[in-house]
Design a protein around this motif. Structure first.
Motif, PDB file in Angstrom:
ATOM      1  N   MET A  59       0.790  -1.351  -0.008  1.00  0.00           N
ATOM      2  CA  MET A  59       0.500  -0.037  -0.342  1.00  0.00           C
ATOM      3  C   MET A  59       0.897   1.409  -0.204  1.00  0.00           C
ATOM      4  O   MET A  59       1.734   1.502   1.348  1.00  0.00           O
ATOM      5  N   PRO A  60       0.599   2.044  -0.702  1.00  0.00           N
ATOM      6  CA  PRO A  60       1.304   3.368  -0.857  1.00  0.00           C
ATOM      7  C   PRO A  60       0.967   4.318   0.379  1.00  0.00           C
ATOM      8  O   PRO A  60      -0.219   4.565   0.320  1.00  0.00           O
ATOM      9  N   GLU A  61       1.813   5.634   0.725  1.00  0.00           N
ATOM     10  CA  GLU A  61       1.015   5.888   1.278  1.00  0.00           C
ATOM     11  C   GLU A  61       1.825   7.683   0.917  1.00  0.00           C
ATOM     12  O   GLU A  61       3.119   7.945   0.672  1.00  0.00           O
ATOM     13  N   PRO A  62       0.709   8.406   0.850  1.00  0.00           N
ATOM     14  CA  PRO A  62       1.344   9.974   0.258  1.00  0.00           C
ATOM     15  C   PRO A  62       2.380  10.843   1.190  1.00  0.00           C
ATOM     16  O   PRO A  62       2.745  10.585   2.408  1.00  0.00           O
ATOM     17  N   GLN A  63       3.387  11.192   0.584  1.00  0.00           N
ATOM     18  CA  GLN A  63       4.896  12.263   0.964  1.00  0.00           C
ATOM     19  C   GLN A  63       4.053  13.719   0.785  1.00  0.00           C
ATOM     20  O   GLN A  63       3.169  13.664   1.023  1.00  0.00           O
ATOM     21  N   ARG A  64       4.691  14.202   1.721  1.00  0.00           N
ATOM     22  CA  ARG A  64       4.786  15.890   1.595  1.00  0.00           C
ATOM     23  C   ARG A  64       3.907  15.794  -0.030  1.00  0.00           C
ATOM     24  O   ARG A  64       5.115  15.784  -0.705  1.00  0.00           O
TER      25      ARG A  64
ATOM     26  N   VAL B 140      -4.205  12.678   3.250  1.00  0.00           N
ATOM     27  CA  VAL B 140      -3.484  13.663   2.696  1.00  0.00           C
ATOM     28  C   VAL B 140      -2.102  13.878   3.261  1.00  0.00           C
ATOM     29  O   VAL B 140      -2.584  13.944   4.426  1.00  0.00           O
ATOM     30  N   GLY B 141      -0.848  14.006   2.421  1.00  0.00           N
ATOM     31  CA  GLY B 141       0.318  14.554   3.152  1.00  0.00           C
ATOM     32  C   GLY B 141       0.398  15.492   3.857  1.00  0.00           C
ATOM     33  O   GLY B 141      -0.161  16.453   3.483  1.00  0.00           O
ATOM     34  N   GLU B 142       1.674  16.321   4.221  1.00  0.00           N
ATOM     35  CA  GLU B 142       1.178  17.749   4.205  1.00  0.00           C
ATOM     36  C   GLU B 142       1.912  18.484   2.868  1.00  0.00           C
ATOM     37  O   GLU B 142       2.314  17.969   2.269  1.00  0.00           O
ATOM     38  N   ASN B 143       1.146  19.476   3.248  1.00  0.00           N
ATOM     39  CA  ASN B 143       1.084  20.696   2.783  1.00  0.00           C
ATOM     40  C   ASN B 143       0.705  20.376   0.881  1.00  0.00           C
ATOM     41  O   ASN B 143       0.495  20.612  -0.263  1.00  0.00           O
TER      42      ASN B 143
ATOM     43  N   CYS C 109      -1.395   7.143  -5.579  1.00  0.00           N
ATOM     44  CA  CYS C 109      -0.666   8.997  -4.069  1.00  0.00           C
ATOM     45  C   CYS C 109       0.054   9.668  -5.432  1.00  0.00           C
ATOM     46  O   CYS C 109       0.828   9.394  -6.443  1.00  0.00           O
ATOM     47  N   THR C 110      -0.527  10.893  -5.625  1.00  0.00           N
ATOM     48  CA  THR C 110       0.101  11.535  -7.179  1.00  0.00           C
ATOM     49  C   THR C 110       0.205  13.137  -6.399  1.00  0.00           C
ATOM     50  O   THR C 110      -0.787  13.565  -5.239  1.00  0.00           O
ATOM     51  N   PRO C 111       1.289  13.690  -6.869  1.00  0.00           N
ATOM     52  CA  PRO C 111       1.124  15.086  -6.011  1.00  0.00           C
ATOM     53  C   PRO C 111      -0.694  16.234  -6.372  1.00  0.00           C
ATOM     54  O   PRO C 111      -0.651  15.760  -7.462  1.00  0.00           O
ATOM     55  N   LEU C 112      -0.504  17.044  -5.443  1.00  0.00           N
ATOM     56  CA  LEU C 112      -1.581  17.934  -5.888  1.00  0.00           C
ATOM     57  C   LEU C 112      -1.912  18.461  -7.040  1.00  0.00           C
ATOM     58  O   LEU C 112      -2.613  18.793  -7.321  1.00  0.00           O
ATOM     59  N   ASP C 113      -0.519  18.672  -7.903  1.00  0.00           N
ATOM     60  CA  ASP C 113      -0.767  20.120  -8.901  1.00  0.00           C
ATOM     61  C   ASP C 113      -1.632  19.165  -9.838  1.00  0.00           C
ATOM     62  O   ASP C 113      -1.742  19.467 -10.860  1.00  0.00           O
ATOM     63  N   PHE C 114      -1.307  17.736  -9.952  1.00  0.00           N
ATOM     64  CA  PHE C 114      -1.896  16.856 -10.946  1.00  0.00           C
ATOM     65  C   PHE C 114      -3.710  16.230 -10.531  1.00  0.00           C
ATOM     66  O   PHE C 114      -4.054  15.601 -11.267  1.00  0.00           O
ATOM     67  N   VAL C 115      -4.045  17.026  -9.383  1.00  0.00           N
ATOM     68  CA  VAL C 115      -5.438  16.300  -8.267  1.00  0.00           C
ATOM     69  C   VAL C 115      -6.237  17.758  -9.687  1.00  0.00           C
ATOM     70  O   VAL C 115      -6.121  18.532  -8.775  1.00  0.00           O
ATOM     71  N   TYR C 116      -7.296  17.013  -9.315  1.00  0.00           N
ATOM     72  CA  TYR C 116      -8.749  18.092  -9.927  1.00  0.00           C
ATOM     73  C   TYR C 116     -10.022  18.265  -8.892  1.00  0.00           C
ATOM     74  O   TYR C 116     -10.299  16.406  -9.205  1.00  0.00           O
ATOM     75  N   LYS C 117     -10.931  18.556  -8.570  1.00  0.00           N
ATOM     76  CA  LYS C 117     -12.069  17.786  -7.895  1.00  0.00           C
ATOM     77  C   LYS C 117     -13.021  17.307  -9.155  1.00  0.00           C
ATOM     78  O   LYS C 117     -12.952  18.391  -9.766  1.00  0.00           O
ATOM     79  N   ILE C 118     -13.890  16.566  -8.918  1.00  0.00           N
ATOM     80  CA  ILE C 118     -14.589  16.735  -9.584  1.00  0.00           C
ATOM     81  C   ILE C 118     -16.409  17.484  -9.790  1.00  0.00           C
ATOM     82  O   ILE C 118     -16.500  17.120  -8.337  1.00  0.00           O
ATOM     83  N   PRO C 119     -17.170  17.779 -10.817  1.00  0.00           N
ATOM     84  CA  PRO C 119     -18.804  17.598 -10.134  1.00  0.00           C
ATOM     85  C   PRO C 119     -18.916  17.329  -9.256  1.00  0.00           C
ATOM     86  O   PRO C 119     -19.225  15.551  -9.998  1.00  0.00           O
TER      87      PRO C 119
END
Ligand SMILES: NC(=O)c1ccc[n+]([C@@H]2O[C@H](COP(=O)([O-])OP(=O)(O)OC[C@H]3O[C@@H](n4cnc5c(N)ncnc54)[C@H](OP(=O)(O)O)[C@@H]3O)[C@@H](O)[C@H]2O)c1
Length: 413
Positions: free
Chosen positions: A55-60, A105-108, A132-142
């Motif tokens: 299982m991956p865990e989120p980094q900062r 979510v990770g820190e920051n 797990c992926t950096p938040l720059d590549f994540v978008y909320k959906i309707p």
């Protein structure tokens, strides 16, 4: 070339014969493990396996997503074959996009909370229960966007949007030529063109898709014919924008069709895919056939030649803010009901081989989705068994018709 008609039937029959005994990796109960599709080496379908991974865990700066659906793209087929530039090392978990629910979510990671419904780009590793992926590549959906729609949204609509509006500057009254018009990117292009008044879309596609796409593509041609004279019959001056995902000899044809001040964009090389594994001959042929472009000629003819790779822009060239802006505009068009992803079919992770074979066989209209919560559907259903019984006693001509009637019934939605 990819197989069609009765050849598909043979391929499918072999797949059934070779299908391993039903032994899907059961849903992970150990919280330290998850199910994922793993590519064990570059090559054929047998290189894909579903297995358990840590299982991956989120980094900062990262978001952990409980995945509901993943997009299967033509590019994934090319990755499997090792038919891409600088392929990464195997084993790897394929997949570049998914949708799901934020689990932690990770820190920051300001802006995201546990429970958010999201879609995300991932630099590989998307075809898993957890990503797990950096938040720059994540978008909320309707709220009204389903997870399948979300997994069919980002790659195709962002690619189509950036090419049409950022690179080619699509405006009222222009004309666009797009190949694989019944595919996921092709349909996104056609829908986005319809948001601009009076745009003519020329498309090529396999004949069985024409009826389904005729409402979104103004003029659709059989992909097997020479489309250049057909386009010129309708538009003698040519077209303003050519979107070329085929490469090879198609590049020269496209440049012939381009009007002065027109833009040609290369964004794929589907022609390199022929058999189940990478063909060095097709690879060399495609590159050999690419028109050698003389910049002086471009200057004299007033033509623009461009290239577009979304994944390079995102993961290698720091383009995440440009992509974020495009996603916001696209979500606004979705809210206004001007665009809507077309989902071809849903597949369990354990059905990834069959799903890939469908895209290879040119069978899809719209996007293939891996639905993480779906149980595998046995291929040998009652319908299939009875169809097979009929096929065994049929002549070649009859079996062509039966297979054609049967294949659409494999659609999962
Ligand atoms: N540059 C980027 O950022 C970017 C992003 C996404 C996708 N792409 C490219 O865009 C293209 C379409 O991608 P997609 O994911 O939307 O796939 P898709 O169009 O949904 O599916 C593939 C379709 O491509 C056509 N095709 C053309 N050559 C083929 C071949 N050699 N073997 C099998 N099918 C072939 C078939 O349609 P017909 O038989 O109807 O022609 C097939 O149904 C691909 O070249 C992909 O690499 C590029």
């Amino acid at each position: 070339m990819a197989k069609e008609g009765t050849e598909i039937a043979e391929e499918t029959e072999q797949m059934i014969d070779q299908k391993e005994p039903d032994n899907p990796v059961s849903a992970a109960v150990d919280p330290k493990e998850m199910r994922a599709v793993v590519l064990t080496g570059f090559g054929g379908l047998n290189k894909l396996k579903v297995t358990k991974k840590p299982m991956p865990e989120p980094q900062r700066g990262e978001v952990k997503i409980r995945v509901k659906a993943c997009g299967l793209n033509f590019l994934d087929l090319m990755v499997r074959q090792g038919n891409i530039d600088n392929p990464p090392k195997t084993p790897l978990v394929p997949g570049f996009e998914c949708s799901g629910i934020v689990e932690s979510v990770g820190e920051n990671t300001k802006g995201f909370e546990i429970g958010d419904r999201v879609m995300a780009f991932v630099n590989y590793n998307a075809w898993a229960e957890v990503v797990c992926t950096p938040l720059d590549f994540v978008y909320k959906i309707p709220d009204d966007m389903t997870f399948s729609e979300a997994a069919a949204f980002s790659m195709n609509f962002v690619t189509a949007y950036m090419m049409l509006f950022e690179v080619a500057n699509l405006r009222e009254g222009m004309s666009v030529l797009v190949h694989s018009a019944g595919g996921a990117v092709g349909l996104a292009v056609a829908q986005l063109c319809s948001t601009v008044p009076n745009v003519t879309v020329f498309g090529t596609a396999s004949p069985f898709k024409h009826e389904a796409i005729k409402h979104s593509v103004t003029h659709v041609f059989d992909r097997n014919i020479d489309y250049v004279p057909e386009v010129k019959k309708i538009s003698p001056d040519g077209v303003d924008i050519v979107l070329d995902c085929l490469c090879g000899e198609n590049t020269g044809k496209s440049l012939t069709l381009l009007k002065p001040m027109g833009t040609y964009i290369l964004y794929g090389s589907s022609n390199m895919v022929t058999g189940e594994t990478k063909s060095f001959f097709s690879f060399a042929k495609s590159w050999w056939q690419v028109e050698k472009v003389n910049p002086i000629k471009l200057y004299e003819e007033n033509k623009v030649i461009a290239g577009f790779s979304l994944l390079n822009l995102l993961f290698k060239q720091g383009g995440c803010n440009q992509v974020k802006t495009a996603v916001q505009k696209l979500l606004s068009l979705y809210d206004q009901k001007k665009i809507k992803p077309v989902v071809d079919s849903l597949w369990a992770l354990e059905e990834v081989k069959e799903a890939m074979q469908r895209i290879h066989d040119r069978g899809n209209i719209g996007k293939l989705i891996l639905d993480v919560e779906k149980s595998p559907t046995p291929l040998v259903s009652d319908v299939f068994t009875s169809t097979w019984e009929v096929l065994k006693g049929a002549t070649e001509e009859e079996s062509d018709k039966i297979v054609f009637l049967f294949l659409p019934s494999q659609k999962k939605i």
